[in-house]
Scaffold this motif. Structure first.
Motif, PDB file in Angstrom:
ATOM      1  N   PRO A 157      35.079  46.253  32.112  1.00 21.56           N
ATOM      2  CA  PRO A 157      35.847  46.572  33.312  1.00 21.56           C
ATOM      3  C   PRO A 157      37.300  46.893  32.985  1.00 21.56           C
ATOM      4  O   PRO A 157      37.946  46.178  32.223  1.00 21.56           O
TER       5      PRO A 157
ATOM      6  N   CYS B 267      33.551  45.210  44.052  1.00 21.22           N
ATOM      7  CA  CYS B 267      34.399  44.106  43.593  1.00 21.22           C
ATOM      8  C   CYS B 267      34.543  43.042  44.673  1.00 21.22           C
ATOM      9  O   CYS B 267      34.576  43.336  45.860  1.00 21.22           O
ATOM     10  N   ASN B 268      34.617  41.794  44.226  1.00 21.02           N
ATOM     11  CA  ASN B 268      34.732  40.655  45.124  1.00 21.02           C
ATOM     12  C   ASN B 268      36.208  40.265  45.232  1.00 21.02           C
ATOM     13  O   ASN B 268      36.804  39.813  44.272  1.00 21.02           O
TER      14      ASN B 268
ATOM     15  N   ASP C 194      38.842  41.509  37.433  1.00 25.81           N
ATOM     16  CA  ASP C 194      37.611  41.336  38.217  1.00 25.81           C
ATOM     17  C   ASP C 194      37.313  42.539  39.102  1.00 25.81           C
ATOM     18  O   ASP C 194      36.190  42.710  39.551  1.00 25.81           O
ATOM     19  N   TRP C 195      38.313  43.352  39.369  1.00 26.81           N
ATOM     20  CA  TRP C 195      38.143  44.507  40.244  1.00 26.81           C
ATOM     21  C   TRP C 195      37.915  45.800  39.472  1.00 26.81           C
ATOM     22  O   TRP C 195      37.642  46.831  40.069  1.00 26.81           O
TER      23      TRP C 195
ATOM     24  N   TYR D 262      43.986  41.981  37.485  1.00 30.03           N
ATOM     25  CA  TYR D 262      42.960  42.487  38.402  1.00 30.03           C
ATOM     26  C   TYR D 262      41.671  42.860  37.666  1.00 30.03           C
ATOM     27  O   TYR D 262      40.908  43.696  38.141  1.00 30.03           O
TER      28      TYR D 262
ATOM     29  N   VAL E 121      39.009  50.976  40.657  1.00 29.00           N
ATOM     30  CA  VAL E 121      38.336  49.727  41.002  1.00 29.00           C
ATOM     31  C   VAL E 121      36.836  49.996  41.087  1.00 29.00           C
ATOM     32  O   VAL E 121      36.411  51.125  41.309  1.00 29.00           O
ATOM     33  N   ARG E 122      36.059  48.933  40.914  1.00 32.65           N
ATOM     34  CA  ARG E 122      34.599  49.073  41.025  1.00 32.65           C
ATOM     35  C   ARG E 122      34.197  49.077  42.495  1.00 32.65           C
ATOM     36  O   ARG E 122      34.917  48.551  43.342  1.00 32.65           O
TER      37      ARG E 122
ATOM     38  N   ALA F 253      40.250  47.207  47.761  1.00 32.54           N
ATOM     39  CA  ALA F 253      40.844  46.682  46.524  1.00 32.54           C
ATOM     40  C   ALA F 253      41.847  47.663  45.925  1.00 32.54           C
ATOM     41  O   ALA F 253      42.857  47.251  45.346  1.00 32.54           O
TER      42      ALA F 253
END
Length: 130
Positions: free
Chosen positions: A102, A120-121, A91-92, A89, A116-117, A20
């Motif tokens: 986040p 992340c999906n 979600d990441w 971004y 980024v985590r 990611a």
């Protein structure tokens, strides 16, 4: 030149990046190129030996820093890039220790920290070829 690096950066560190983070880096490159902003990477992984940090995002291959002082960077462009990354971004984004929310990008100490985590999906962003 697409981007510059600080003298103590080892580009091979990018080989250890989370997938990611590579996508986010590409978005940063495109944003800077489109807006004629000088992109200089100031921190990856190997350059962090004596850095006291609140997280291990860099060491885990989930973060990099860019310089945004001087040159073409103004407060407006700094905020535009941070907003762009956090909106597109989110979600990441790694969970911020200070807010618990986040964040993909945050500005502090004359640089933008991009992260980024670990879990992340990315599937919502990747379309498989049929």
């Amino acid at each position: 030149m697409i981007f510059k690096i600080k003298d103590d950066i080892i580009l091979e560190d990018m080989m250890q990046w989370h997938e990611a983070l590579l996508w986010v880096f590409a978005a940063v490159v495109r944003f800077c190129k489109k807006n004629n902003l000088e992109l200089t990477i100031t921190s990856l992984i190997s350059d962090r030996k004596n850095v006291q940090s609140v997280s291990t995002t860099h060491e885990d291959g989930r973060a990099f820093d860019i310089r945004c002082s001087g040159g073409s960077w103004s407060k407006v462009w700094i905020h535009k890039l941070v907003y762009f990354l956090n909106s597109n971004y989110s979600d990441w984004g790694a969970i911020s220790k200070s807010t618990g929310k986040p964040l993909v990008a945050l500005y502090h100490n004359n640089h933008i920290h991009i992260q980024v985590r670990p879990n992340c999906n990315m599937q919502a962003y990747i379309k498989e070829k049929e």
